[in-house]
Design an enzyme around this catalytic site. Sequence first.
Site, PDB file in Angstrom:
ATOM      1  CB  SER A   1      36.809 -12.322  20.435  1.00  0.00           C
ATOM      2  OG  SER A   1      36.960 -11.194  22.069  1.00  0.00           O
TER       3      SER A   1
ATOM      4  CD  GLU B   1      36.903 -20.549  22.843  1.00  0.00           C
ATOM      5  OE1 GLU B   1      36.951 -21.368  22.042  1.00  0.00           O
ATOM      6  OE2 GLU B   1      37.575 -19.794  22.635  1.00  0.00           O
TER       7      GLU B   1
ATOM      8  CG  ASN C   1      33.114 -15.499  21.335  1.00  0.00           C
ATOM      9  OD1 ASN C   1      32.414 -14.713  22.502  1.00  0.00           O
ATOM     10  ND2 ASN C   1      34.911 -14.746  22.029  1.00  0.00           N
TER      11      ASN C   1
END
Length: 291
Positions: A119, A152, A190
């Site tokens: 992430s 992503e 994020n």
Amino acid sequence: MEIESIGIVGAGQMGNGIAHVCALAGYDVVMSDVSEEALKAAVALVDANMERQVTRGKITAEERAAAMARIKTTLHLPEVGPTDLIIEAATERETVKQAIFEDLLPHLKPTTILTSNTSSISITRLASRTDRPEKFMGFHFMNPVPVMQLVELIRGIATDEPTFKACKSVVDRLGKTAATAEDFPAFIVNRILMPMINEAVYTLYEGVGNVTSIDMAMKLGTNHPMGPLELADFIGLDTCLAIMNVLHDGLADTKYRPCPLLTKYVEAGWLGRKTERGFYDYRGETPVPTR
Ligand code: NAD
């Protein structure tokens, strides 16, 4: 390069969802974990989630059976090596991920593409420790993987175009949509989402609102389907804290400092849904706020 087999390292929340969508799309899947329990739980969860899809008429019973038959599990990491594409989805800790890639290297095909579902950790730095930085990318699914449309795709500084195209074609075959992001801390989703969640924890810490009022305010006031604290529990508070630390360290700006209350929950082992306690207690019939 045509991808036909996919290796998944880490059978947690994300690993099982990734196995689910890859197997349904017709890829042969090899999933590994250090925990036999995690592997068993992941397969049971994929099976149950696919059964729900059959009940809802989204897939047929034959498609479910064929997809389940495509998922192999192993405790032996080298068995993941000979796949065409590896998606690492283990715990969000750089030392863990580095050790996994190091252990995998001797067992890879020369053509194997390496990716991480991280992430927030630098793709370029993870790639630089392998023998193939040009065949290394970020492949970042959203949670829950079978439901969320976005992936992503993050290019490291050395990632070459054939690698990007091969990963993009996998995203297309999964029926998902790719957003490309540059390799800076926490990428796009994020970078924006975690400071909001962290601010929600500060709002709780400073007594501006309680768990219920903060989540209700954001759901009804901004039309978010989940409140930020509920979402944090869903993601995992350890993962949220790890991402805030990456933003704080990587961008060296105090606006990213993790809220001490978030740290305290993680220290308590109250990591959210996966441990049945976080900003809510999930051990009863309905979630109860813990503050
Ligand atoms: P999780 O804690 O649910 O699962 C991690 C799994 O990795 C565990 O089963 C653990 O046993 C396994 N593991 C640990 N060390 C290992 C090793 N050396 N080899 C093999 N397996 C190992 O975590 P998660 O939520 O599934 O997150 C996994 C990754 O996905 C992280 O990098 C995280 O940042 C990323 N991610 C998480 C979310 C989310 O919402 N939770 C969303 C997108 C991406």
